[in-house]
Scaffold this motif. Structure first.
Motif, short mmCIF file in Angstrom:
data_model
loop_
_atom_site.label_atom_id
_atom_site.label_comp_id
_atom_site.label_asym_id
_atom_site.label_seq_id
_atom_site.Cartn_x
_atom_site.Cartn_y
_atom_site.Cartn_z
N GLY A 5 41.76 46.98 21.80
CA GLY A 5 40.20 46.33 21.69
C GLY A 5 40.02 45.15 22.68
O GLY A 5 41.03 44.49 23.34
N VAL A 6 39.46 45.15 23.81
CA VAL A 6 39.01 44.18 24.91
C VAL A 6 37.78 43.73 24.50
O VAL A 6 36.59 44.62 24.60
CB VAL A 6 39.20 45.03 26.36
CG1 VAL A 6 38.66 43.80 27.26
CG2 VAL A 6 40.10 45.68 26.57
N ASP A 7 37.59 42.14 24.24
CA ASP A 7 36.51 41.51 24.12
C ASP A 7 36.06 40.92 25.26
O ASP A 7 36.86 40.25 25.77
CB ASP A 7 36.54 40.30 22.87
CG ASP A 7 35.67 40.32 22.77
OD1 ASP A 7 34.45 40.28 22.09
OD2 ASP A 7 34.95 38.65 23.44
N VAL A 8 34.62 40.92 26.62
CA VAL A 8 34.69 40.87 27.54
C VAL A 8 33.66 39.30 26.97
O VAL A 8 33.20 38.67 26.61
CB VAL A 8 33.83 41.18 27.94
CG1 VAL A 8 34.88 42.64 28.76
CG2 VAL A 8 33.09 41.67 27.31
N GLN B 28 36.73 49.45 33.78
CA GLN B 28 36.88 49.99 35.46
C GLN B 28 38.22 49.49 35.97
O GLN B 28 38.49 50.64 36.19
CB GLN B 28 35.86 49.70 36.21
CG GLN B 28 35.71 50.41 37.96
CD GLN B 28 35.09 51.83 37.14
OE1 GLN B 28 33.97 52.32 36.65
NE2 GLN B 28 36.32 53.53 37.76
N CYS B 29 38.94 48.54 35.45
CA CYS B 29 40.38 48.39 36.03
C CYS B 29 40.71 49.47 35.58
O CYS B 29 42.19 50.27 35.80
CB CYS B 29 40.41 46.92 36.01
SG CYS B 29 41.99 46.78 36.57
N LEU B 30 40.96 48.98 34.21
CA LEU B 30 41.09 50.05 32.76
C LEU B 30 41.27 51.15 32.86
O LEU B 30 42.65 52.19 33.20
CB LEU B 30 41.34 49.82 31.76
CG LEU B 30 42.01 48.77 31.20
CD1 LEU B 30 41.55 47.83 30.36
CD2 LEU B 30 43.46 48.48 31.32
N LEU B 31 40.53 52.09 33.66
CA LEU B 31 40.31 53.30 34.53
C LEU B 31 41.05 54.06 34.98
O LEU B 31 41.44 55.07 35.15
CB LEU B 31 38.61 53.80 33.96
CG LEU B 31 38.33 53.43 32.89
CD1 LEU B 31 36.48 54.06 33.29
CD2 LEU B 31 38.35 55.22 31.41
N ASP B 32 40.39 53.15 35.98
CA ASP B 32 41.40 53.45 37.33
C ASP B 32 42.89 53.31 37.20
O ASP B 32 43.67 54.65 38.27
CB ASP B 32 40.90 51.92 38.16
CG ASP B 32 39.62 52.65 39.02
OD1 ASP B 32 39.12 53.20 38.54
OD2 ASP B 32 38.91 51.25 39.69
N SER C 68 33.92 44.83 35.29
CA SER C 68 35.18 45.39 36.17
C SER C 68 36.65 45.45 35.41
O SER C 68 37.00 45.89 35.99
CB SER C 68 35.08 44.13 37.43
OG SER C 68 35.46 42.82 35.91
N VAL C 69 36.75 44.84 34.15
CA VAL C 69 38.10 44.88 33.41
C VAL C 69 37.87 46.48 32.40
O VAL C 69 38.88 46.97 32.64
CB VAL C 69 38.40 44.07 32.31
CG1 VAL C 69 37.25 44.24 31.62
CG2 VAL C 69 39.70 43.59 31.51
N SER D 97 38.81 36.66 34.01
CA SER D 97 38.00 36.69 34.37
C SER D 97 38.16 37.57 35.77
O SER D 97 37.07 37.32 36.89
CB SER D 97 36.26 37.04 33.48
OG SER D 97 35.54 36.07 34.02
N THR D 98 39.32 37.56 36.35
CA THR D 98 39.59 37.34 38.11
C THR D 98 40.68 38.38 38.29
O THR D 98 41.46 38.20 37.11
CB THR D 98 40.42 35.81 38.54
OG1 THR D 98 41.67 35.25 37.55
CG2 THR D 98 39.24 34.66 37.70
#
Length: 148
Positions: free
Chosen positions: A18-21, A92-96, A89-90, A53-54
Protein backbone atom coordinates in the motif's frame (compact mmCIF):
# COMPACT_ATOMS: atom_id res chain seq x y z
CA UNK A 1 -6.47 -25.07 12.89
CA UNK A 2 -6.04 -21.98 10.73
CA UNK A 3 -5.41 -22.01 7.00
CA UNK A 4 -1.86 -20.90 7.74
CA UNK A 5 -1.39 -23.89 10.05
CA UNK A 6 -2.71 -26.28 7.41
CA UNK A 7 -0.60 -24.89 4.59
CA UNK A 8 2.54 -24.21 6.63
CA UNK A 9 5.58 -23.51 4.50
CA UNK A 10 3.72 -24.27 1.26
CA UNK A 11 2.43 -20.69 1.16
CA UNK A 12 3.69 -18.65 -1.75
CA UNK A 13 5.88 -15.67 -0.97
CA UNK A 14 3.38 -12.83 -1.47
CA UNK A 15 3.29 -9.22 -0.28
CA UNK A 16 0.52 -6.64 -0.39
CA UNK A 17 1.87 -3.15 -0.92
CA UNK A 18 0.00 0.00 0.00
CA UNK A 19 1.41 3.40 -0.99
CA UNK A 20 -0.02 6.64 0.39
CA UNK A 21 1.27 9.55 -1.68
CA UNK A 22 1.97 13.00 -0.33
CA UNK A 23 3.41 16.21 -1.68
CA UNK A 24 6.78 16.01 0.09
CA UNK A 25 6.66 12.54 1.58
CA UNK A 26 5.12 9.18 0.71
CA UNK A 27 4.39 6.30 3.07
CA UNK A 28 4.41 2.64 2.08
CA UNK A 29 3.92 -0.73 3.70
CA UNK A 30 4.26 -4.27 2.38
CA UNK A 31 2.42 -6.89 4.42
CA UNK A 32 2.98 -10.59 3.81
CA UNK A 33 0.28 -13.11 3.01
CA UNK A 34 1.36 -15.04 6.11
CA UNK A 35 0.64 -12.02 8.29
CA UNK A 36 -2.89 -11.68 6.93
CA UNK A 37 -3.58 -15.42 7.21
CA UNK A 38 -2.70 -15.47 10.91
CA UNK A 39 -6.17 -14.05 11.50
CA UNK A 40 -5.14 -11.55 14.13
CA UNK A 41 -4.55 -7.81 13.88
CA UNK A 42 -0.74 -7.79 13.46
CA UNK A 43 -1.22 -6.30 10.00
CA UNK A 44 -2.63 -3.18 11.69
CA UNK A 45 0.78 -2.56 13.27
CA UNK A 46 3.00 -3.44 10.29
CA UNK A 47 6.09 -1.24 10.02
CA UNK A 48 5.78 1.43 7.34
CA UNK A 49 8.50 3.27 5.49
CA UNK A 50 8.40 7.05 5.04
CA UNK A 51 10.33 8.35 2.05
CA UNK A 52 10.64 11.72 0.32
CA UNK A 53 9.02 12.28 -3.07
CA UNK A 54 12.44 12.45 -4.73
CA UNK A 55 14.82 10.09 -6.55
CA UNK A 56 16.54 9.42 -3.22
CA UNK A 57 13.15 8.57 -1.75
CA UNK A 58 12.43 6.08 -4.53
CA UNK A 59 15.78 4.43 -3.80
CA UNK A 60 14.80 4.19 -0.11
CA UNK A 61 11.50 2.55 -1.09
CA UNK A 62 13.33 0.07 -3.33
CA UNK A 63 15.70 -0.90 -0.50
CA UNK A 64 12.68 -1.50 1.75
CA UNK A 65 10.99 -3.71 -0.87
CA UNK A 66 14.23 -5.58 -1.67
CA UNK A 67 14.61 -6.54 2.02
CA UNK A 68 11.33 -8.45 1.65
CA UNK A 69 11.87 -9.84 -1.84
CA UNK A 70 13.97 -8.94 -4.86
CA UNK A 71 11.24 -10.39 -7.11
CA UNK A 72 8.66 -7.71 -8.04
CA UNK A 73 6.17 -10.41 -9.12
CA UNK A 74 5.70 -11.34 -5.45
CA UNK A 75 3.99 -7.99 -4.79
CA UNK A 76 0.45 -6.77 -5.41
CA UNK A 77 0.39 -3.01 -4.94
CA UNK A 78 -2.29 -0.37 -4.46
CA UNK A 79 -2.09 3.38 -4.59
CA UNK A 80 -4.73 6.12 -4.59
CA UNK A 81 -4.96 8.19 -7.81
CA UNK A 82 -4.05 11.40 -5.98
CA UNK A 83 -1.08 13.63 -5.84
CA UNK A 84 -0.64 14.76 -9.43
CA UNK A 85 2.88 14.41 -10.76
CA UNK A 86 4.46 13.44 -7.43
CA UNK A 87 1.97 10.57 -7.03
CA UNK A 88 2.33 9.55 -10.66
CA UNK A 89 6.11 9.36 -10.37
CA UNK A 90 6.15 6.74 -7.59
CA UNK A 91 3.38 4.75 -9.30
CA UNK A 92 5.15 4.80 -12.69
CA UNK A 93 8.51 3.99 -11.12
CA UNK A 94 7.07 0.84 -9.56
CA UNK A 95 5.33 -0.12 -12.81
CA UNK A 96 8.60 0.36 -14.71
CA UNK A 97 10.28 -2.00 -12.24
CA UNK A 98 7.63 -4.67 -13.00
CA UNK A 99 5.60 -4.33 -9.78
CA UNK A 100 1.90 -5.15 -10.18
CA UNK A 101 0.55 -1.71 -9.27
CA UNK A 102 -3.13 -0.80 -9.23
CA UNK A 103 -5.19 2.25 -8.36
CA UNK A 104 -7.94 2.21 -5.77
CA UNK A 105 -10.48 4.99 -5.30
CA UNK A 106 -9.95 7.36 -2.37
CA UNK A 107 -13.56 6.81 -1.26
CA UNK A 108 -12.97 3.04 -1.07
CA UNK A 109 -9.93 3.50 1.17
CA UNK A 110 -11.81 6.00 3.33
CA UNK A 111 -14.82 3.70 3.71
CA UNK A 112 -12.67 0.69 4.57
CA UNK A 113 -10.56 2.72 7.02
CA UNK A 114 -13.70 3.85 8.87
CA UNK A 115 -14.84 0.22 9.15
CA UNK A 116 -11.49 -1.10 10.35
CA UNK A 117 -10.44 1.82 12.57
CA UNK A 118 -13.77 3.44 13.54
CA UNK A 119 -12.59 5.56 16.45
CA UNK A 120 -9.10 6.53 15.31
CA UNK A 121 -8.12 9.66 13.40
CA UNK A 122 -6.80 9.15 9.85
CA UNK A 123 -3.06 8.80 9.35
CA UNK A 124 -1.00 8.12 6.23
CA UNK A 125 0.34 4.91 7.81
CA UNK A 126 -3.19 3.74 8.49
CA UNK A 127 -4.22 4.42 4.87
CA UNK A 128 -1.34 2.44 3.38
CA UNK A 129 -2.12 -0.50 5.71
CA UNK A 130 -5.76 -0.33 4.63
CA UNK A 131 -4.69 -0.36 0.96
CA UNK A 132 -2.58 -3.45 1.60
CA UNK A 133 -5.59 -5.07 3.29
CA UNK A 134 -7.82 -4.19 0.32
CA UNK A 135 -5.26 -5.78 -2.01
CA UNK A 136 -5.22 -8.94 0.09
CA UNK A 137 -9.03 -9.16 0.17
CA UNK A 138 -9.27 -8.46 -3.55
CA UNK A 139 -6.83 -11.19 -4.44
CA UNK A 140 -7.54 -13.83 -1.80
CA UNK A 141 -11.22 -13.53 -1.04
CA UNK A 142 -12.48 -12.02 -4.27
CA UNK A 143 -13.76 -8.82 -2.67
CA UNK A 144 -14.90 -6.38 -5.30
CA UNK A 145 -13.35 -2.96 -4.92
CA UNK A 146 -12.84 -0.21 -7.41
CA UNK A 147 -9.35 -1.32 -8.44
CA UNK A 148 -7.90 -0.50 -11.82
Amino acid sequence: MTLLGKLGSDLPSRYYLGVDVGYKEHVAVAISLKTFLRGDDRWKRAQCVHFPSTQAGLRKLQKYLDRLSADPTEFFGLCEPTGGYYGASVFQCLLDRQYDMNLVENATVSHMRKQLFPSLPKTDEMDCRVMARIGYLHEMVGEEFTIR
